[in-house]
Scaffold this motif. Structure first.
Motif, PDB file in Angstrom:
ATOM      1  N   VAL A 405       0.832  -1.208   0.000  1.00 11.75           N
ATOM      2  CA  VAL A 405       0.000   0.000   0.000  1.00 11.75           C
ATOM      3  C   VAL A 405       0.864   1.255   0.000  1.00 11.75           C
ATOM      4  O   VAL A 405       0.512   2.261  -0.625  1.00 11.75           O
ATOM      5  CB  VAL A 405      -1.009   0.021   1.174  1.00 11.75           C
ATOM      6  CG1 VAL A 405      -2.048  -1.046   0.993  1.00 11.75           C
ATOM      7  CG2 VAL A 405      -0.332  -0.114   2.509  1.00 11.75           C
ATOM      8  N   ILE A 406       2.007   1.181   0.653  1.00 11.67           N
ATOM      9  CA  ILE A 406       2.888   2.354   0.615  1.00 11.67           C
ATOM     10  C   ILE A 406       3.385   2.558  -0.820  1.00 11.67           C
ATOM     11  O   ILE A 406       3.455   3.684  -1.323  1.00 11.67           O
ATOM     12  CB  ILE A 406       4.055   2.174   1.604  1.00 11.67           C
ATOM     13  CG1 ILE A 406       3.502   2.238   3.023  1.00 11.67           C
ATOM     14  CG2 ILE A 406       5.098   3.257   1.401  1.00 11.67           C
ATOM     15  CD1 ILE A 406       4.504   1.940   4.082  1.00 11.67           C
ATOM     16  N   VAL A 409       1.053   4.469  -2.951  1.00 12.33           N
ATOM     17  CA  VAL A 409       1.132   5.921  -2.798  1.00 12.33           C
ATOM     18  C   VAL A 409       2.319   6.471  -3.586  1.00 12.33           C
ATOM     19  O   VAL A 409       2.227   7.499  -4.253  1.00 12.33           O
ATOM     20  CB  VAL A 409       1.240   6.302  -1.316  1.00 12.33           C
ATOM     21  CG1 VAL A 409       1.278   7.802  -1.165  1.00 12.33           C
ATOM     22  CG2 VAL A 409       0.076   5.742  -0.551  1.00 12.33           C
ATOM     23  N   LEU A 412       1.506   6.696  -7.121  1.00 10.16           N
ATOM     24  CA  LEU A 412       0.617   7.806  -7.448  1.00 10.16           C
ATOM     25  C   LEU A 412       1.416   9.050  -7.809  1.00 10.16           C
ATOM     26  O   LEU A 412       1.016   9.826  -8.666  1.00 10.16           O
ATOM     27  CB  LEU A 412      -0.283   8.104  -6.250  1.00 10.16           C
ATOM     28  CG  LEU A 412      -1.357   9.121  -6.578  1.00 10.16           C
ATOM     29  CD1 LEU A 412      -2.393   8.490  -7.466  1.00 10.16           C
ATOM     30  CD2 LEU A 412      -1.988   9.653  -5.333  1.00 10.16           C
ATOM     31  N   TYR A 413       2.582   9.216  -7.193  1.00  7.97           N
ATOM     32  CA  TYR A 413       3.389  10.403  -7.460  1.00  7.97           C
ATOM     33  C   TYR A 413       3.735  10.509  -8.936  1.00  7.97           C
ATOM     34  O   TYR A 413       3.515  11.531  -9.567  1.00  7.97           O
ATOM     35  CB  TYR A 413       4.649  10.356  -6.593  1.00  7.97           C
ATOM     36  CG  TYR A 413       5.645  11.425  -6.946  1.00  7.97           C
ATOM     37  CD1 TYR A 413       5.465  12.722  -6.506  1.00  7.97           C
ATOM     38  CD2 TYR A 413       6.749  11.146  -7.746  1.00  7.97           C
ATOM     39  CE1 TYR A 413       6.359  13.712  -6.838  1.00  7.97           C
ATOM     40  CE2 TYR A 413       7.642  12.133  -8.092  1.00  7.97           C
ATOM     41  CZ  TYR A 413       7.443  13.413  -7.633  1.00  7.97           C
ATOM     42  OH  TYR A 413       8.320  14.391  -7.977  1.00  7.97           O
TER      43      TYR A 413
END
Lengths: 471, 487
Positions: A405-406, A409, A412-413
Motif C-alpha cells: 500500500v505504501i 502511494v 501515485l506520485y
C-alpha cells in the motif's frame, strides 16, 4: 469433435496464414486491405473464443487440456489481441513493408499464448513458450531506424533465451524426479515429490521463464529497454497480452504443482516486495513515458505476485481479476500514447502537456487509466488491489500488504506527474487539437466505463472468475 | 433491502455529475444550475432524514443493506445514528452554499462542478456507510479529486500544495487500508461489516494497540492531527473558495469521524491506553495551530492554522473518552464545519475583489463592504468562542471534559482559546477597520444571491449558539449509551 475443441487456436492459425499471404501482395493492396482485414479477423477470433468458453476435454494424446480456465484465458487473450489490432492502423514507427509481418507475429504469439494456457504436459508447455517468445523476439526489432531498437531486440533475445534455458533446465529436474511430463500425473505424485529439494529447485527454475515474461524482479532487466525500443503497438502487446499469458501459466503451475513450502513462499514474498519497490522507485525518475510504464509494470508484477503467493482460491481469483483490469488500464494508457506519438519518436512526459485542451476525451482516458493503475477507487485497479492484498493478508503476509500500500502511494506520485502535464500544462503557441476518430472514441468510452464498473460493481466478473479458477 | 433515503442522498451528486458530463461545455449556466439543484435536493433530503431520525433510539436507523460481494464480506450497508446524522446535514449544507459561492467561476466550469460533486459523493458515502470496504472507497473518492481541484483552479503555489496534500492524505489512508485488511483477516468473521465485527469479535490486545494508533494517525492525517497537519494550511490556502469550504469544513471531519466510527468502535480498550498520548498530540494541535496563526499575514493562512487548532479541540474531546468530551467533539465538528465554510466564503469574496489576502494591505473594508465584513466577523467571533455563537458551547464542553481528565491539556486549551482571541481580533481589526486602502475604493459588496448563500451558514451558527440543545439532543443519547457500554 477434436477440432471443435481446438476452435480458437484454429482461428488464430487461419489469421496467421492470412497475414502470411499478405506478405506477398503488392504494397497498395496491403495498405488498403490489411487493417480492415485484421480487425475483422480479430473480432472473429474473439467471437470464436467466446463460443468455446464452455468446452471441456483432452486432446492430442492428453497433452492438451481444454477447461474453463484455459478457455476463459483464450477469450481474454483474443480480446486483448483485438484491442492491440484496433490501435495498429497508424504505426509510424513500423515500415509499411513490414506491416504484414507485424500482424503475422502478433497472431503467432497469441496462438502460442493460447496454447500455453491449455498445455497439460511439460514439453507442450515449453514448445508453446518458445513459439510465444520467438514471435516476440522478432516483433521487437521490427521498428525502423534506430540503433537502440536493435539493441533492445538483442537484449530481449539474450535475456529471453537465458530464461527459457532455465525453464528447460527446471523442467528436466521435474521430469527427473517425477518420471513423467504430464502435469496432472506429477500432481498426483506430489506428496512424494515434495520431500525432494530438487523438485522445489526444478519448480522454481521452471517458473523463471514465466516470471521473465511477467517482468518480475530479478528478471525485469529487459523491460525498460524493450518497452522503449519497440514500436508502441508491440510494447502494448508485450505489456498486456504477454503478461496475461504468463499469469495464466503461473496460476496453473502454482495451483497444481506448488511445493507449498515456506521456502517457496518466502522467495515469492521477497520477489514481490523487491519488484514493487524497485519498479515504483525507478519509475519516479523516468522522462520517457514508455520507460515509465515499463517500470510501473515491474511494480504491477509485484502486486500480482502478492496474490499468487497466498496460494489460495481467493488469491488466484484476485490475480485473474487484477490481470483483466490491468489489461484494460494499461491498454488504454498505451492507446493514448499511440495517439500522442505523431512521429516515430517516443513520447516524453512533456509531450503530454496540455492534453486536456487538445483532446478532453483522451486526457480523461489517460487520467482514469493511470489512476486505476495507481489503485485509486472507485476504479478497477483499486478493487483488484483490494482483493490481492486481502488474499495476502488472509495468509498473514502483512508485510507485503503494508509495503504494497505504501508503494501504491509512491506510484501515485509519478502517475500524477503525467496527469499534471496533461491537465495543467499550457501548450506554447496555438494548441492544435488532436482529431479523435470514432473508433478511438468508442474504445475510450468503453475503457472508462468498464474500469468504473469493475471498480464499483465487480460482483458478476468475480463470480465468473471464481468459476474458472476451480480447475 | 429497500432503497432508502440515505442512498438517495448519496445518489444526488452522482446524478448531478453524470448530467454535467453530458451537458455541453459551453452552457456554463446550465451546469451551475444542475449543481445547485442536486445539492439543493440533497439538503432537502438530509433534512427529511434529520426529521425522521429518532434521537432517543441509540440503534442504527434508516438502514439499507444490499449484498454486494458476499464471499468477500462486502455489503453495501448504510445507516445513521447520532454520530453521523449531523455530519450528513453539515455536508449537504456546505456543498449547497459552496455551489452558490462558486457562481462566478468561469474557467473550465464543467470539470470543476463535476469534480466537486464527485468529491461530495465520497464525503456522503464515508459518513453513511457501515462497511469498511466502502468506507475506504468513499474516503479515497473524497480525497483524490482534491488534487485536480486545487492544482487547476487554485492560487498561491497550487501545484506544490496539491501534491503535498494528496501524498500526505493517501499515505495516511494507505495505513488505513492495511489495517482494514488486517481487521478482516484477524476477525475471522469473513466480513467487512463494521457493526458485525464490533458485535462479534474482540481483538487481541496487542493487535488492538497497533491498530488503534495506526487508525488514529491514518485518519488523523486528514483530521489535521499534529505533526501530520502540514498539508492542511498550504492546501486550504491554495484551494479555490468552494473547495476550501468543503475541505476545511467537511473533509477534515471525515478524519475525526473515522477515528470515532472505526478506531473507537473496534478498539475501545486500546483507545483507553493511548488516550494520554493522543490527548497530548491534540494539545500540541491546539497550541501550535493558534501560535502559528498569530504570525500569519495572509487571511487564508490564519484560517488554515486556526482550523488546525480547532481540529485539535475535536481530537482532544475524543481523547477524553467521556460523554461530555465526545459531545463537545461532535458539536465542534459541526460548528467548526459551518464556521470555516463561512470564513473561506468571505475570504474568497475579498480575494476576488481586492486580489490580495494580506490583511496589512487591506484595511477599512467594513466601510466598503459592510455585509461581508459582518459575516466574517461573526465567523471570527464563533472561532474565538463568543457565547451566543455555536463555537462557545462546543469548546466549553471539551474544555470541561479535558480539565477533569487531563488538567494540563485543559489548561493548555484555555490558553489556546485566549491566543485565538488575539489573532482573530487582530486580523479583524487590521482587515476591516482603520483607514481604507485607496486601491479598494471601487470594490463591491456581495449581491443578494451570495448574501443568501452565506446567510444560511450564519443562521446555523447563531441558532446553535443560542440553542445548543438542538444538536446535543442528537448526539447525547448515543454517546451516553456507547460510553456506558464501553463501546
Amino acid at each position: 469433435m477434436t477440432s471443435s475443441l481446438f476452435l480458437p487456436e484454429i482461428f488464430m492459425m487461419i489469421i496467421a496464414t492470412v497475414f502470411f499471404l499478405f506478405i506477398f501482395l503488392k504494397e497498395e493492396t496491403v495498405k488498403k486491405y490489411l487493417y480492415p482485414c485484421s480487425l475483422i479477423l480479430g473480432a472473429i477470433t474473439m467471437i470464436a473464443s467466446f463460443f468455446s468458453l464452455s468446452q471441456k476435454g483432452l486432446i492430442f494424446f492428453n497433452t492438451y487440456e481444454i477447461n474453463a480456465f484455459s478457455q476463459s484465458f483464450k477469450l481474454i487473450l483474443a480480446a486483448s489481441l483485438f484491442l492491440i489490432v484496433t490501435i495498429s492502423d497508424r504505426t509510424p514507427s513500423l515500415n509499411a513493408e513490414v506491416k504484414p509481418e507485424f500482424f503475422l507475429f502478433l497472431s503467432t504469439a497469441t496462438l502460442a499464448m493460447m496454447m500455453l494456457t491449455s498445455a497439460a504436459e511439460l514439453i507442450t508447455l515449453f514448445i508453446a513458450l518458445e513459439l510465444a517468445s520467438t514471435s516476440q523476439y522478432i516483433l521487437v526489432p521490427l521498428r525502423r531506424g534506430k540503433l537502440l531498437n536493435a539493441e533492445s531486440g538483442i537484449k530481449y533475445l539474450l535475456f529471453g533465451a537465458a530464461a527459457s534455458a532455465l525453464t528447460l533446465y527446471g523442467l528436466s529436474f521435474i521430469f527427473g524426479t517425477a518420471q513423467t511430463t504430464f502435469i496432472r500425473d506429477i500432481a498426483t505424485r506430489l506428496p512424494d515429490l515434495l520431500h525432494q529439494p530438487i523438485f522445489g529447485v526444478g519448480f522454481f527454475l521452471t517458473s523463471v521463464g514465466f516470471l521473465f515474461k511477467l517482468a518480475a524482479f530479478p528478471f525485469h532487466f529487459w523491460a525498460p529497454d524493450v518497452y522503449e525500443g519497440a514500436a508502441t503497438q508491440v510494447t502494448a502487446f508485450i505489456a498486456t497480452t504477454s503478461k496475461a499469458a504468463a499469469v495464466a501459466v503461473l496460476i496453473k503451475l502454482i495451483y497444481l504443482l506448488s511445493p507449498s513450502s515456506d521456502t517457496f513462499t518466502s522467495v515469492l514474498v521477497l520477489l514481490s516486495l523487491l519488484s514493487m519497490s524497485l519498479g515504483n522507485l525507478a519509475a519516479m525518475i523516468q522522462k520517457d513515458m514508455k520507460r515509465m510504464l515499463a517500470y510501473s509494470s515491474i511494480a504491477q508484477a509485484g502486486y500480482l505476485l502478492a496474490g499468487l503467493l497466498s496460494q489460495s482460491p481467493e488469491g488466484y481469483a484476485a490475480v485473474v481479476f487484477y490481470i483483466i483490469s490491468y489489461l484494460i488500464m494499461n491498454f488504454s494508457a498505451f492507446m493514448v500514447l499511440a495517439r500522442i506519438a505523431e512521429s516515430d519518436d517516443n513520447p516524453q512526459i512533456k509531450n503530454f502537456t496540455g492534453l486536456a485542451d487538445r483532446s478532453p476525451l483522451l486526457a480523461l482516458t489517460l487520467l482514469i487509466s493511470l489512476l486505476s493503475l495507481a489503485g485509486i477507487p472507485p476504479l478497477a485497479g483499486f478493487t483488484g488491489k483490494w482483493f490481492l492484498f486481502s488474499a495476502a493478508m488472509a495468509k498473514g503476509h502483512w508485510l507485503v500488504v503494508l509495503i504494497g500500500v505504501i508503494n501504491s502511494v509512491i506510484s501515485l506520485y509519478y502517475y500524477l506527474m503525467v496527469i499534471k502535464e496533461a491537465y495543467l500544462g499550457k501548450v506554447e503557441g496555438n494548441a492544435n487539437t488532436l482529431v479523435v476518430d470514432i473508433k478511438t472514441r468508442l474504445i475510450s468510452y468503453a475503457a472508462i466505463i468498464s474500469l468504473v464498473i469493475m471498480g464499483v460493481f465487480p460482483t458478476p466478473l468475480i463470480h465468473w472468475i471464481e468459476g474458472m479458477v476451480r480447475f | 433491502m429497500h432503497f432508502g433515503i440515505l442512498t438517495s442522498i448519496l445518489l444526488c451528486p452522482v446524478i448531478g455529475m453524470i448530467l454535467i458530463l453530458f451537458t455541453p461545455r459551453k452552457s456554463e449556466q446550465a451546469i451551475k444550475i444542475i449543481s445547485l439543484i442536486v445539492s439543493g435536493i440533497s439538503v432537502f433530503l438530509s433534512f427529511i432524514a434529520y426529521n425522521r431520525f429518532d434521537p432517543s433510539n441509540v440503534l442504527l436507523q434508516m438502514e439499507e443493506k444490499i449484498s454486494w460481494l458476499p464471499q468477500y464480506g462486502i455489503n453495501y450497508w448504510n445507516g445513521v445514528d447520532g454520530l453521523n446524522i449531523g455530519m450528513i446535514l453539515l455536508t449537504s449544507i456546505v456543498i449547497f452554499t459552496g455551489v452558490i459561492v462558486s457562481w462566478k467561476l468561469n474557467y473550465r466550469v464543467k470539470e470543476f462542478f463535476a469534480l466537486l460533486l464527485f468529491l461530495v459523493t465520497g464525503v456522503f458515502g464515508v459518513f453513511m456507510t457501515l462497511n469498511l470496504f466502502f468506507f475506504f472507497l468513499f474516503y479515497e473518492v473524497a480525497v483524490l479529486p482534491m488534487y485536480l481541484l486545487i492544482a487547476i483552479w487554485g492560487s498561491t503555489n497550487k501545484e506544490y500544495a496539491a501534491l503535498k496534500l494528496t501524498i500526505y492524505l493517501l499515505l495516511g489512508s494507505a495505513f488505513m487500508f492495511a489495517i482494514f485488511l488486517a481487521i478482516y483477516s484477524l476477525a475471522g468473521a469473513h466480513t467487512f461489516d463494521l457493526m458485525t465485527i464490533k458485535d462479534k469479535v474482540t481483538f487481541d490486545p496487542a493487535f488492538q494497540k497497533i491498530a488503534y494508533i495506526g487508525l488514529f494517525l491514518g485518519c488523523g492525517v486528514l483530521a489535521g492531527c499534529w505533526p501530520f497537519h502540514v498539508w492542511s494550511p498550504d492546501g486550504h490556502v491554495a484551494a479555490p473558495t468552494a473547495v476550501s469550504m468543503l475541505h476545511a469544513g467537511v473533509l477534515m471531519k471525515l478524519g475525526a469521524y473515522g477515528i470515532i466510527r472505526v478506531a473507537l468502535f473496534l478498539f475501545p480498550q486500546a483507545a483507553q491506553a493511548w488516550a494520554p498520548f493522543t490527548a497530548t498530540l491534540a494539545t500540541f494541535n491546539i497550541l501550535y495551530g493558534a501560535l502559528v496563526a498569530t504570525q500569519q499575514r495572509d487571511l487564508k493562512y490564519v484560517i488554515g492554522y486556526s482550523s488546525v487548532s480547532h481540529m485539535g479541540i475535536v481530537l482532544l474531546g475524543i481523547s477524553t473518552l467521556t460523554v461530555t468530551g465526545l459531545n463537545g467533539a461532535l458539536f465542534q465538528m459541526f460548528s467548526h464545519g459551518i464556521m470555516t465554510a463561512l470564513f473561506f466564503a468571505c475570504v474568497g469574496h475579498i480575494y476576488d475583489e481586492c486580489h490580495t489576502r494580506f490583511f496589512d494591505e487591506l484595511g477599512g473594508l467594513a466601510h466598503k463592504i459592510p455585509i461581508l465584513s459582518t459575516f466574517f466577523i461573526i465567523a471570527g467571533l464563533t472561532g474565538l468562542g463568543l457565547p451566543g455563537l455555536s463555537g462557545f458551547p462546543s469548546e466549553l464542553l471539551v474544555l470541561i471534559a479535558a480539565i477533569k481528565t487531563y488538567p494540563i491539556s485543559g489548561i493548555a486549551t484555555a490558553i489556546g482559546v485566549v491566543v485565538t482571541t488575539f489573532y482573530v481580533v487582530s486580523a479583524i481589526m487590521k482587515a476591516f477597520y482603520g483607514p481604507l486602502n485607496k486601491n479598494f475604493e471601487h470594490i463591491k459588496d456581495i449581491d443578494l444571491w451570495q448574501y443568501f448563500g452565506r446567510g444560511i451558514l450564519v443562521a446555523f451558527l447563531i441558532i446553535l449558539g443560542v440553542w445548543p440543545k438542538l444538536f446535543l439532543n442528537l448526539v447525547n443519547p448515543i454517546t451516553t449509551y456507547l460510553l456506558l457500554k464501553g463501546f
